[in-house]
Design a protein around this motif. Sequence first.
Motif, PDB file in Angstrom:
ATOM      1  N   GLY A 112      73.890  -6.570 -49.702  1.00 52.26           N
ATOM      2  CA  GLY A 112      73.266  -7.589 -48.867  1.00 52.26           C
ATOM      3  C   GLY A 112      72.898  -8.828 -49.650  1.00 52.26           C
ATOM      4  N   TYR A 113      72.709  -8.682 -50.959  1.00 52.13           N
ATOM      5  CA  TYR A 113      72.382  -9.817 -51.834  1.00 52.13           C
ATOM      6  C   TYR A 113      73.642 -10.520 -52.327  1.00 52.13           C
ATOM      7  CZ  TYR A 113      67.384  -8.750 -52.253  1.00 52.13           C
ATOM      8  OH  TYR A 113      66.050  -8.565 -51.992  1.00 52.13           O
ATOM      9  N   ALA A 114      74.804  -9.978 -51.972  1.00 53.12           N
ATOM     10  CA  ALA A 114      76.062 -10.543 -52.441  1.00 53.12           C
ATOM     11  C   ALA A 114      76.892 -11.150 -51.312  1.00 53.12           C
ATOM     12  CB  ALA A 114      76.882  -9.474 -53.158  1.00 53.12           C
ATOM     13  N   GLY A 115      76.318 -11.203 -50.101  1.00 50.21           N
ATOM     14  CA  GLY A 115      77.014 -11.840 -48.985  1.00 50.21           C
ATOM     15  C   GLY A 115      77.856 -10.920 -48.134  1.00 50.21           C
TER      16      GLY A 115
ATOM     17  N   LEU B  42      70.143 -17.220 -41.456  1.00 49.71           N
ATOM     18  CA  LEU B  42      69.998 -18.670 -41.348  1.00 49.71           C
ATOM     19  C   LEU B  42      68.525 -19.068 -41.399  1.00 49.71           C
ATOM     20  CD1 LEU B  42      72.641 -19.917 -38.744  1.00 49.71           C
ATOM     21  CD2 LEU B  42      72.099 -21.005 -40.939  1.00 49.71           C
ATOM     22  N   ARG B  43      67.690 -18.284 -40.740  1.00 47.43           N
ATOM     23  CA  ARG B  43      66.247 -18.547 -40.769  1.00 47.43           C
ATOM     24  C   ARG B  43      65.706 -18.468 -42.191  1.00 47.43           C
ATOM     25  NH1 ARG B  43      62.747 -13.840 -38.570  1.00 47.43           N
ATOM     26  NH2 ARG B  43      63.455 -13.095 -40.607  1.00 47.43           N
ATOM     27  N   ASP B  44      66.207 -17.501 -42.978  1.00 43.98           N
ATOM     28  CA  ASP B  44      65.668 -17.239 -44.313  1.00 43.98           C
ATOM     29  C   ASP B  44      66.477 -17.900 -45.425  1.00 43.98           C
ATOM     30  OD1 ASP B  44      63.841 -15.653 -43.014  1.00 43.98           O
ATOM     31  OD2 ASP B  44      64.829 -13.758 -43.496  1.00 43.98           O
ATOM     32  N   ILE B  45      67.365 -18.822 -45.087  1.00 45.72           N
ATOM     33  CA  ILE B  45      68.334 -19.339 -46.056  1.00 45.72           C
ATOM     34  C   ILE B  45      67.675 -19.959 -47.279  1.00 45.72           C
ATOM     35  CG2 ILE B  45      68.568 -21.556 -44.836  1.00 45.72           C
ATOM     36  CD1 ILE B  45      71.542 -21.527 -45.657  1.00 45.72           C
ATOM     37  N   ASN B  46      66.603 -20.705 -47.114  1.00 43.35           N
ATOM     38  CA  ASN B  46      65.962 -21.370 -48.250  1.00 43.35           C
ATOM     39  C   ASN B  46      65.261 -20.364 -49.161  1.00 43.35           C
ATOM     40  OD1 ASN B  46      66.759 -23.955 -47.402  1.00 43.35           O
ATOM     41  ND2 ASN B  46      65.011 -24.106 -46.010  1.00 43.35           N
TER      42      ASN B  46
ATOM     43  N   HIS C 171      65.281 -16.838 -54.209  1.00 42.50           N
ATOM     44  CA  HIS C 171      65.124 -15.521 -54.816  1.00 42.50           C
ATOM     45  C   HIS C 171      66.454 -14.922 -55.284  1.00 42.50           C
ATOM     46  CE1 HIS C 171      61.239 -15.751 -52.625  1.00 42.50           C
ATOM     47  NE2 HIS C 171      60.808 -15.021 -53.634  1.00 42.50           N
ATOM     48  N   GLY C 172      67.509 -15.701 -55.254  1.00 37.55           N
ATOM     49  CA  GLY C 172      68.798 -15.212 -55.731  1.00 37.55           C
ATOM     50  C   GLY C 172      69.501 -14.287 -54.771  1.00 37.55           C
ATOM     51  N   LYS C 173      69.100 -14.281 -53.512  1.00 39.32           N
ATOM     52  CA  LYS C 173      69.740 -13.439 -52.502  1.00 39.32           C
ATOM     53  C   LYS C 173      70.889 -14.231 -51.891  1.00 39.32           C
ATOM     54  CE  LYS C 173      68.589 -10.476 -48.536  1.00 39.32           C
ATOM     55  NZ  LYS C 173      67.519 -10.029 -47.625  1.00 39.32           N
ATOM     56  N   ARG C 174      72.102 -13.941 -52.323  1.00 42.78           N
ATOM     57  CA  ARG C 174      73.274 -14.730 -51.927  1.00 42.78           C
ATOM     58  C   ARG C 174      73.880 -14.184 -50.634  1.00 42.78           C
ATOM     59  NH1 ARG C 174      74.084 -19.451 -54.020  1.00 42.78           N
ATOM     60  NH2 ARG C 174      76.353 -19.173 -54.061  1.00 42.78           N
TER      61      ARG C 174
ATOM     62  N   VAL D 157      73.752 -18.300 -47.326  1.00 44.26           N
ATOM     63  CA  VAL D 157      73.544 -19.031 -48.580  1.00 44.26           C
ATOM     64  C   VAL D 157      74.885 -19.457 -49.160  1.00 44.26           C
ATOM     65  CG1 VAL D 157      72.715 -18.850 -50.961  1.00 44.26           C
ATOM     66  CG2 VAL D 157      71.333 -17.936 -49.083  1.00 44.26           C
ATOM     67  N   ARG D 158      75.864 -18.557 -49.111  1.00 51.27           N
ATOM     68  CA  ARG D 158      77.176 -18.864 -49.681  1.00 51.27           C
ATOM     69  C   ARG D 158      77.892 -19.969 -48.898  1.00 51.27           C
ATOM     70  NH1 ARG D 158      79.376 -15.552 -53.441  1.00 51.27           N
ATOM     71  NH2 ARG D 158      78.243 -13.644 -53.984  1.00 51.27           N
ATOM     72  N   LEU D 159      77.794 -19.923 -47.591  1.00 52.90           N
ATOM     73  CA  LEU D 159      78.503 -20.907 -46.760  1.00 52.90           C
ATOM     74  C   LEU D 159      77.736 -22.205 -46.612  1.00 52.90           C
ATOM     75  CD1 LEU D 159      79.814 -18.638 -43.836  1.00 52.90           C
ATOM     76  CD2 LEU D 159      81.086 -19.445 -45.830  1.00 52.90           C
ATOM     77  N   GLY D 160      76.411 -22.146 -46.830  1.00 56.13           N
ATOM     78  CA  GLY D 160      75.587 -23.309 -46.529  1.00 56.13           C
ATOM     79  C   GLY D 160      75.223 -23.308 -45.051  1.00 56.13           C
ATOM     80  N   GLU D 161      74.195 -24.069 -44.698  1.00 56.88           N
ATOM     81  CA  GLU D 161      73.721 -24.029 -43.315  1.00 56.88           C
ATOM     82  C   GLU D 161      74.809 -24.435 -42.322  1.00 56.88           C
ATOM     83  OE1 GLU D 161      70.167 -25.843 -40.458  1.00 56.88           O
ATOM     84  OE2 GLU D 161      70.042 -26.032 -42.646  1.00 56.88           O
ATOM     85  N   ARG D 162      75.534 -25.496 -42.610  1.00 53.62           N
ATOM     86  CA  ARG D 162      76.571 -25.961 -41.683  1.00 53.62           C
ATOM     87  C   ARG D 162      77.685 -24.928 -41.546  1.00 53.62           C
ATOM     88  NH1 ARG D 162      81.381 -28.880 -41.742  1.00 53.62           N
ATOM     89  NH2 ARG D 162      81.706 -30.198 -39.892  1.00 53.62           N
TER      90      ARG D 162
END
Length: 341
Positions: free
Chosen positions: A188-191, A241-245, A250-253, A257-262
């Motif tokens: 889950g931390y790796a996408g 998406l809610r927790d993306i920032n 915390h390094g949770k990719r 996070v990998r794709l970016g919000e858009r």
Amino acid sequence: MAVDRKLWLAGTRPRTLPASIAPVMVGAACAWNHIQTLNICILIYPVPAKCVANRALLGELTGRFWPVSILCAVVALCLQIAVNFANDYSDGIRGTDDGRSVPESSAPQSISSSSTEPHRQSTAKPQRLVASGVPPKQVLAAAGIAAGIACVAGLIAILIAHAWWLFAVGVLSLLAGWFYTGGNHPYGYAGFGELGVFLFFGLAAVLGTEYALAGTIDLMGVLAAVCCGLNAMLLLMVNNLRDINEDERHGKRTLAVRLGERGARIALTVCVVVELLLSLAIVAVLWWPWGVILAISGIVVPLRILRSIERHDYRWALADAGYQTLFFAALIVVSTIASGI
């Protein structure tokens, strides 16, 4: 004590629970649709041997349908709760949930200035047990109890259905639930969280239920399982998406996070569109044209999810994503029942 009960209830993450019940409902509907085909036989004498065998199988499958369905629902629900507690434990000891000890309802709400019509932006995060001060060992024990109940119910269902290979599916589901955020290298931390829920809360849950009830898997079950998997992905994608920032800090990719919000919003839109098209195709086969009309009547929900995401209103987006999951399950159940009338 009342506060503790509310905190533990929040720890089960009630908004995620539809993702566990809905696949069982869909799998049961697909199984029932297949079981009813066994009752189709030519009225000739002497009765063909195939018809005699089908009628015997029909009696066996219908006799165990409800007990096994209930057991499958217990497995799915308890497994989801176990996964939620395990995730709370793992994220809590890693510090990923730091700052999530304030009840969502009491957290401040901001007013968006990007729209001419003011609206509430739900940026608050729901409480987590470990982050709120509950000892991690208690949360891990609760996860173990829920997983134990799921195992017992699953074993009983397997014994009744004589589907021993489902034991392997159950073990893999438990391992997937733990290693989502647990272990040294949580996926889950790796996408790969979305892939995990697609496989286990979509394909495994629906097709496992269908096989336990009908002794087989068909194309309709596969398509319906894909829809359930996409709906489960939708819930997780909104959550990430809610927790993306916070996740990025915390390094949770996660995939978001990998794709970016858009990019994550585009991927979410693709999931919504594909699920809608597949669900229309399924109900068109089951109950034409009324199933299609009923499906179209619910299109406002996925559209509202996309609008809420655009406005960063994640609280309503999550609620609608849960509703969408249940709506699809109800749609398949109603269309299956109506097709047999």
